[in-house]
Design an enzyme around this catalytic site. Sequence first.
Site, PDB file in Angstrom:
ATOM      1  N   LYS A   1       0.862  -1.198   0.000  1.00 36.56           N
ATOM      2  CA  LYS A   1       0.000   0.000   0.000  1.00 36.56           C
ATOM      3  C   LYS A   1       0.891   1.239   0.000  1.00 36.56           C
ATOM      4  O   LYS A   1       1.875   1.293   0.749  1.00 36.56           O
ATOM      5  CB  LYS A   1      -0.908  -0.028   1.232  1.00 36.56           C
ATOM      6  CG  LYS A   1      -1.960   1.088   1.270  1.00 36.56           C
ATOM      7  CD  LYS A   1      -2.870   0.969   2.500  1.00 36.56           C
ATOM      8  CE  LYS A   1      -3.974   2.021   2.497  1.00 36.56           C
ATOM      9  NZ  LYS A   1      -4.874   1.907   3.676  1.00 36.56           N
TER      10      LYS A   1
ATOM     11  N   SER B   1      -9.893   2.397   2.674  1.00 34.65           N
ATOM     12  CA  SER B   1      -8.948   3.062   1.808  1.00 34.65           C
ATOM     13  C   SER B   1      -7.994   2.109   1.080  1.00 34.65           C
ATOM     14  O   SER B   1      -7.381   2.494   0.079  1.00 34.65           O
ATOM     15  CB  SER B   1      -8.105   4.033   2.639  1.00 34.65           C
ATOM     16  OG  SER B   1      -7.299   3.337   3.566  1.00 34.65           O
TER      17      SER B   1
ATOM     18  N   SER C   1     -10.452   0.311   6.952  1.00 38.73           N
ATOM     19  CA  SER C   1      -9.774   0.394   5.649  1.00 38.73           C
ATOM     20  C   SER C   1      -9.124  -0.894   5.171  1.00 38.73           C
ATOM     21  O   SER C   1      -8.684  -0.972   4.026  1.00 38.73           O
ATOM     22  CB  SER C   1      -8.710   1.486   5.677  1.00 38.73           C
ATOM     23  OG  SER C   1      -9.309   2.742   5.541  1.00 38.73           O
TER      24      SER C   1
END
Lengths: 100, 493, 421
Positions: B78, B159, B183
């Site tokens: 990420k 997210s 998330s």
Amino acid sequence: MAIDQATVRKIASLARIAISDAEAAAMEGELNGILGWVEQLGEVDVTGVEPMTAVIPNKLRLRDDVIDADPLTGGNRRDDILANAPAPQHGFFGVPKVIE
Amino acid sequence: MTDLTNLTVAQIRDGHRAGDFSAVEVAEAFSANVAGAKALNAFIVETPEHALAAAKQADADRAAGTLKPLSGVPIGMKDLFATNGVQTTAASHMLEGFVPRYESTVSQKLWDAGAGMLGKLNLDQFAMGSSNETSYFGNVISPWRRKDGGNAALAPGGSSGGSSSAIAARLCPAATGTDTGGSIRQPAAFTGISGIKPTYGRCSRWGIVAFASSLDQAGPMARDVRDCAIMLENMAGFDPKDATSLDLPVPDWEAALSSDLKGKTVGIPKEYRLEGIDPDIDAMWEAGIAMLKDAGAEVVEISLPHTKYALPAYYIIAPAEASSNLARYDGVRYGLRDLPDGAGLQDMYAATRADGFGPEVKRRIMIGTYVLSAGFYDAYYTQAQKVRTLISRDFTAAFESCDVILAPTAPSAAFGLGEKTADPLAMYLNDVFAVPASLAGLPAMSVPAALNREGLPLGLQIIGRAFDEQGVLNAGLAIEERAGFTARVEKWW
Amino acid sequence: MSNYTIKGETGDWEVVIGLEVHAQVTSNAKLFSGAATAFGAEPNTQVSLVDAAMPGMLPVPNRECIRQAVRTGMAIDAQINKWSRFDRKNYFYADLPQGYQISQLYHPLVGEGSLTIEADEKAGIPEPKRIGIERIHVEQDAGKLMHDQHPTMSYVDLNRSGVALMEIVSRPDMRSPAEAGAYVRKLRSILRYVGSCDGNMEEGSMRADVNVSVRKPGDEFGTRTETKNVNSVRFVMAVIEGEAKRQVELIERGGTVVQETRLYDPDRNETRSMRSKEDAHDYRYFPDPDLLPLELDDAFLDECRASLPELPDAKRARYLAEGISAYNAEVLTAEVEAARWFDALLEAGAKPVAAANWVTSELFGALNRLGRDISDSAGQPGAGRRTARACRRRHDFGHDRQAGVRKDARNRRRRRRDRRS
């Protein structure tokens, strides 16, 4: 409590975010929507309740007073510190001139 | 030969160890998938050379008999984790072009364990969002489509939407995520994969771009529970550089996996039964209860009375912390600098931050600034932290009568891109089931459990006691074994 | 009661003074990072990723900094809070990389304490006076801005960014420049005895924010102004004198004192309003979520207490009990080096009264003539045997000499700059 556009501009200024009048107008509605919704917290009886300090029981550890014990948290890496600087100047960070 | 990109982390590890294939073959196969999936926009930066280098090392290590736990496994990172020499943006214009000279603790642990990096995964800007639509680099698209024959682009969740999309599309077998208020779990649920947010403090936050410090927690996302256990073992661990890091040994979660829940009690929180919820969600939840009973668990109803206040408390605490955490993006030392002609320092700040932050990030900074400002601090922030204490106490009380809690991960399946962007509040409500565990710092995971009537995946959430990732993983495994979730996406990109 | 008054057209005015002294904690490494704290390094070399507030960086507190603040608190008989917290003070400035300073507002490490300033008839302090100290908290220092090296830019050096400071906040208990001067000197002396701060004002290890207000005797407190970063005792006294006069004149002309931050200009000996800080008053303090509460156990506190040396008041009392004159006892205890030297002399068998007379007159006089410090001569008891007059200014903080040092440092910096450009 509802906030007006003047308040929106004041918050934006505190947060150092330039906003146009149109943005301030749009944000007034959005922020009031969100703030109005979070204000339901006011109905919770919190008598005698302490605010959360540590979400998981844990103690603050203190580190030893040793210079550069771990290079990741130590000094003497000016090149790394300045590597992404928008305006490096002779080992300094350059910023627009500040009048104090 | 089997398509190597269909293999799980465990299968890659074991197959590589057994000599069934080389790590270089695996890395090349996944890198090819990454390169061929631009339409999903899951990656901000692709790093096939990094994956290849780690693979060559893995093959050498196998020959030398020095294999590491993740040797031969390429993963996605990420783009909230700082990676040395590789652009790290938090999906923001503010950090576009920022190349850290340091490596986050979690990513370093993964490289030390032998993993390679396929690239930096897209996300909601500064991890603020539930649909990936706030990324400066364009939204990620879910590989899933509704079975109505249309091709409406769906949100991969957020997210960690680049992570979820990439795993579901077989671009990587596993990826890192971070979870501040859902998330990891919500995007996992939206894309039919698994993901676990461990106990707050298990994974070091050092080197992860901060959103809300008291809530942020890294965790793995992968196709199944075992892979989550393997990944988490190689991400967790004490870090003296993070004052909130837990000084505890990392358990051998994979070895202790067991789907036998005899003697365990599962709590069903009555407050999570929302009026008017999607009947498919309700049906999945009921099915999940039956699966855990079948695994030997006893099921009881529990009460978490302050549940309805979790989301409003979160939307005070997280923005407050964010407003302060994001003050460092000022155009002085790194990142974007917007210096209008003749501007002074303060003008530079305002212009830089106006240009560098997207609308959702600005909105949250504004909310956070407001709730901390003079005269409002106690009414908003202190009150929210007191409510947070009550929410945490609710869980403590509930765990006196159960070992894990079962609930839906999200109130709906994936929604279409653009469907919720007009109304921030509607978007926030997506995290209604995920946020309470975040506020209490508890381990929680999402596992795929069913498809809804549109053919989209739905996830079940398991919440455990602090430090009891094992209990969460085991209950997740019990569901995984019984749900028989084998649905996967047809490649259309 | 001080007899210091400002004679206004409408009568006598009393000045009310409170001081916030920022003292750099003596430590090897910074408060929240492992970078060094030493003075005078090349710009941005003593800066860690943490101090530069790179994305994802986190603070971890330095035990020694906490220990020194606790020992300082004990030396002023203050309450030590076993449970304290760090808060963030949010504001934007180029010398503040995080966009917030980690400080302690709501739960400081050290609570209420006090120190006593000695009587000094000549300075208008007829009897010893106890000055209340409200709190000591620990916080990060900011970096440094240089404005004169480029026509359109200021330069940022973060070497000081993150160095540990103690903010020592007095009660508004002082009523004259002399009392304030005596307070700073006494505080400096205690810090140097304790070893928690080197008290070196010219290097910025100690500086004071001076809060001044005026009132008619018996009235409520007036509105105060805060003059920031005053870096010598002489300047502290000058600020108070000038600011009190300015306020009295302002009020008597029908004006009102505005609560504001001011800056002292030593060259013109006046303060002026700092407009750049005007809009920064809403600091949005909240507990730093990167740090858990700071909890100290008894073992830690016991060690802090056990490691405290004999402090100036106790030492003076001992000297007086041994027959040494009040004046000599004061001179000998004011500076920790002198006191240590003298104690060593006593331990070697010297007779207290004679030795005190010899040290304060002959030795100090000789050192003064040679321009040397007692620390230079420690271990060389014969160093000042030649004739000399007593140095009465030894214990008086040597402002003039310091001003000279400061000027030299400025000139040196200027020369360096010239070389660069």
